[in-house]
Enzyme design. Structure first.
Site, PDB file in Angstrom:
ATOM      1  N   PHE A  71      -0.159  10.220  -7.454  1.00  0.00           N
ATOM      2  CA  PHE A  71      -0.154   8.759  -7.360  1.00  0.00           C
ATOM      3  C   PHE A  71      -0.905   8.139  -8.528  1.00  0.00           C
ATOM      4  CE2 PHE A  71      -0.360  10.208  -2.758  1.00  0.00           C
ATOM      5  CZ  PHE A  71       1.010  10.369  -2.700  1.00  0.00           C
ATOM      6  N   TRP A  88       2.312   1.604  -3.388  1.00  0.00           N
ATOM      7  CA  TRP A  88       1.277   2.065  -4.326  1.00  0.00           C
ATOM      8  C   TRP A  88       1.258   3.595  -4.356  1.00  0.00           C
ATOM      9  CZ3 TRP A  88      -2.930   5.278  -3.684  1.00  0.00           C
ATOM     10  CH2 TRP A  88      -3.864   5.309  -4.720  1.00  0.00           C
ATOM     11  N   HIS A  89       1.463   4.211  -3.182  1.00  0.00           N
ATOM     12  CA  HIS A  89       1.395   5.662  -3.119  1.00  0.00           C
ATOM     13  C   HIS A  89       2.554   6.324  -3.853  1.00  0.00           C
ATOM     14  CE1 HIS A  89      -1.581   4.940   0.022  1.00  0.00           C
ATOM     15  NE2 HIS A  89      -2.003   6.148  -0.250  1.00  0.00           N
ATOM     16  N   GLY A  90       3.721   5.789  -3.696  1.00  0.00           N
ATOM     17  CA  GLY A  90       4.839   6.435  -4.370  1.00  0.00           C
ATOM     18  C   GLY A  90       6.051   5.541  -4.401  1.00  0.00           C
ATOM     19  N   SER A 142       0.840  -1.198   0.000  1.00  0.00           N
ATOM     20  CA  SER A 142       0.000   0.000   0.000  1.00  0.00           C
ATOM     21  C   SER A 142       0.879   1.254   0.000  1.00  0.00           C
ATOM     22  CB  SER A 142      -0.906  -0.013   1.238  1.00  0.00           C
ATOM     23  OG  SER A 142      -1.476   1.236   1.419  1.00  0.00           O
TER      24      SER A 142
END
Lengths: 469, 328
Positions: free
Chosen positions: A469, A321-323, A318
């Site tokens: 994102f 996923w953001h960066g 997770s």
């Protein structure tokens, strides 16, 4: 196109009016073309990436539905590889190459791969995940394959949630595109009120707080612990108002036309535990990871050790996923660790009696959860691990706080920031949804919010955080 | 039925209002018809800040009526907003012909071999250090080939038919009515929060307004940023190389002129001025001739800038034009 831009005002009005002037098929075409334009405003060329994933997933969906046995699985894998491939190439290639370069530099060897020089396509992670959820649901038999290419393309590209979610499920959205929604004044009122409130959160609260946050986080070494603590508290509310404000505008824009998008936030800072926080924060993403990663890994039906690993892994993903940066990975990993520690505590350290009386334990848990979440935001916002370390060190060096708060805002505006935060919390506690049943009241509140947005709005740093994102 | 009429009317009205933001030609046409007002009429700094104390109409300058006493000269000007169309015209000069190119563009120029070709490079002080960080060779002598011409056409067409938020806003909200509303917000921000638009800086005595880019305490564009002797040497060297380049390409005379920042002249309470212009102009190694504007500006007791603008007013402009015409 940004929701808080002048162009969006006209785009929204014209598209909505045209939508209610067309028959069903015309509406679908209108929304698709409008969504293409909405996306092309950022960078036209990147619409090709969307087009390729749409074509691949559209056919993959039909073929998966018609195939049997192992062929279904291979088709799903092919579709997922295409989606993840784009994500990996555009978002993670440079990150991996940088890390490789660091490792190879220890052996005085340069990385053999070139670095790519382009901007990340806006909202890539969002629409990729939404597209993936479609093929997975078709594979699982929870969703019929969509035969209508235009409707499927609209499912991926629907402009309100195209660039920053909520990440929808096909079961919730596809049927709505097959429906014909008549104009409804209640929908209009609900939608507009939602947009106004979202805009208020974005331009009045988030963008005002960002002035302090940017000031603190750009040069943390120059500020004392107290300043950085305030900067971090402000960022905790900035990111909430920024992202939930975006979701409100997205949900409201769709609502005006009759569509119901899923909720993405449910007063997350009133959570009394980290697991509760994740049921209330970015709900569409948490649900995605739960359904498509955590449960397939075994979920809660495995041994404790495996369960801890699964949780940790999912939260690391997770974060990633953001960066594509270690700060995001650590942010995710910290949340994973919090959850594991809470589970261990619940299993091995259950107290017979609560330490605190009931009326104190809830506020204590709430504040404790808030502080834990707030500390993770340091990694999310800091420019690199070194800065994050400096900020945390200074925040925890209580003895050397100094008695001056450095701020680009004057005392009146700092006080105004705190009042806005207090007002936000009170509103969320007592008025979750602004009631629009009474039309006169709707007009007054709507006009009041719009006037406040104009007079008190900050329109200088208007990018939404989650766009990256 | 009434609702339908209302719906379609609103659709048409809002579509038209939206389309206004898509082309510069529309805004020019609306302005020519008198349907919209010039959004720069109170100056660019007022346009940024909307502070009512700086809402003073810009002085309208008399159109240039200089007699052509030097028909044998062709004047070419590479300049920025100080010498843009509307501020400077062919009628201001005594030369036989006049052509102007924006300093940021890369145009093709055909020299008139029958005349004496004079080039003036005009730049505002705040961008001098960036522009001359290397030799400034943006003019190409000759004509563009087919590929280059096609590229330019596509670029221009792209700019002609693409939405521009700033343009749209200025078409819709430049009337005095909307400016008054904008002033409420600006006044509220200034009085309550002590904040103005981030593009401007107001002097401590509140009498002057400056462009933040040159009024900030430090940075390459600032009038108050310290400059090393080494950087001055490099800048002079690049000016000389620029001079050599254009001389080699057929210009008979080349001049440099640096328009002083408003903050360099009036921003006495903002910081200690770095005297960039003097360091360049008085440098013994400088080979390119200059029009010295700084001296008359810094010694004049008159206000040579528009109140709500970064640029010179009519009197300030005239000082520069006189300096140019004297050399011609």
């Amino acid at each position: 196109m940004l929701f808080n831009s002048l162009q969006f005002v006209f785009f929204f009005i014209v598209v909505t009016l045209a939508y209610f002037s067309l028959p069903h098929r015309g509406r679908i075409w209108l929304l698709l073309l409008a969504s293409c334009y909405f996306y092309a405003v950022f960078k036209p060329i990147y619409i090709l990436i969307l087009f390729v994933t749409i074509v691949v997933d559209y056919f993959a969906g039909i073929w998966i539905a018609n195939a049997e046995g192992k062929k279904r699985k291979w088709l799903l894998v092919l579709s997922l590889i295409t989606n993840i491939g784009f994500l990996a190439y555009f978002k993670y290639y440079n990150f991996l190459n940088t890390n490789l370069a660091v490792i190879l530099s220890k052996f005085d060897t340069p990385t053999p791969f070139p670095f790519l020089d382009f901007a990340l396509p806006i909202g890539l992670s969002f629409h990729t995940f939404q597209a993936m959820s479609y093929t997975i649901e078709v594979y699982r038999g929870n969703q019929k394959a969509e035969k209508d290419f235009i409707i499927y393309a609209l499912y991926v590209m629907f402009y309100p949630q195209l660039v920053a979610g909520p990440i929808e499920r096909p079961q919730n959205l596809l049927w709505q595109f097959h429906s014909y929604f008549k104009y409804d004044f209640t929908n209009l009122k609900e939608g507009l009120m939602r947009i106004a409130w979202g805009l208020f959160k974005k331009v009045v609260i988030a963008d005002r707080l960002s002035m302090v946050v940017d000031y603190c986080y750009d040069n943390p070494q120059e500020h004392n612990g107290l300043t950085l603590l305030i900067g971090t508290i402000f960022f905790t509310f900035q990111i909430y108002c920024d992202f939930s404000g975006y979701s409100d505008i997205a949900i409201g824009s769709a609502r005006v036309m009759g569509f119901k998008l899923m909720e993405n936030f449910d007063t997350p800072y009133f959570s009394t535990s980290i697991s509760e926080f994740w049921r209330r924060w970015h709900i569409s993403l948490s649900g995605w990871f739960r359904d498509y990663l955590y449960i397939p890994m075994g979920g809660n039906r495995v041994s404790d050790r495996r369960k801890y690993f699964n949780r940790f892994f999912v939260f690391m993903m997770s974060g990633l996923w953001h960066g594509a940066a270690w700060t995001f990975v650590i942010w995710g990993a910290l949340h994973g660790l919090y959850l594991i520690m809470a589970q261990i505590r619940d299993k091995y350290f259950v107290l017979k009696n609560d330490i605190l009386p009931a009326f104190l334990s809830k506020p204590f848990n709430l504040i404790f959860t808030f502080v834990l979440v707030m500390l993770t935001w340091v990694f999310f916002r800091a420019r690199g691990l070194t800065n994050a370390k400096i900020i945390l060190q200074k925040i925890f060096s209580f003895g050397t706080y100094g008695n001056t708060i450095h701020s680009p805002l004057n005392n009146v505006e700092m006080l105004f920031c705190w009042l806005l935060i207090a007002g936000l919390l009170l509103k969320e506690k007592f008025v979750k949804v602004i009631n629009v049943t009474n039309t006169t009241r709707f007009y007054v509140v709507f006009a009041g919010l719009m006037i406040a947005c104009y007079l008190f709005g900050v329109f200088e740093s208007n990018q939404f955080i989650y766009f990256q994102f | 039925m009434n609702q339908k009429i209302l719906k379609y009317t609103a659709l048409i009205v809002f579509s038209v209002l939206w389309l206004l933001g898509f082309s510069p030609h529309i805004s020019k046409w609306l302005y020519a018809q008198g349907l919209i007002k010039d959004d720069y009429r109170y100056g660019d700094l007022y346009r940024f800040s909307n502070l009512p104390q700086f809402r003073v109409l810009k002085e309208a300058c008399e159109p240039g009526k200089a007699a052509v006493t030097r028909p044998g000269t062709a004047l070419y000007l590479i300049g920025d907003s100080f010498t843009e169309e509307g501020r400077i015209e062919a009628g201001d000069f005594v030369s036989g012909s006049f052509q102007r190119y924006f300093i940021g563009s890369q145009p093709f120029v055909k020299l008139d071999k029958t005349k004496k070709n004079i080039l003036i490079i005009e730049t505002v002080e705040r961008h001098f250090r960036e522009r001359f960080a290397k030799p400034y060779k943006n003019l190409t002598i000759g004509e563009p080939d087919t590929q280059q011409a096609a590229k330019n056409i596509i670029k221009e067409a792209g700019a002609d038919f693409w939405y521009n938020s700033e343009r749209h806003e200025s078409i819709l909200f430049s009337s005095d009515f909307f400016l008054t509303i904008k002033e409420w917000k600006a006044t509220l921000n200034e009085n309550l929060f002590g904040r103005t638009d981030s593009n401007v800086v107001v002097s401590k005595d509140k009498k002057n307004i400056f462009y933040e880019l040159d009024a900030r305490p430090e940075g390459i564009t600032s009038s108050f940023d310290k400059i090393s002797a080494n950087e001055i040497r490099l800048l002079v060297e690049n000016v000389n190389l620029t001079y050599d380049f254009y001389r080699k390409n057929g210009f008979d005379e080349i001049y440099l002129t640096i328009a002083p920042n408003k903050s360099s002249i009036l921003g006495t309470d903002l910081g200690s001025y770095n005297h960039l212009i003097e360091h360049i102009q008085k440098n013994p190694a400088l080979r390119m001739p200059v029009f010295d504007i700084y001296t008359p500006f810094s010694t004049s007791k008159k206000m040579l800038y528009d109140v709500g603008d970064t640029h010179w007013n009519c009197e300030g402009k005239q000082i520069w034009i006189n300096a140019v015409n004297q050399k011609l």
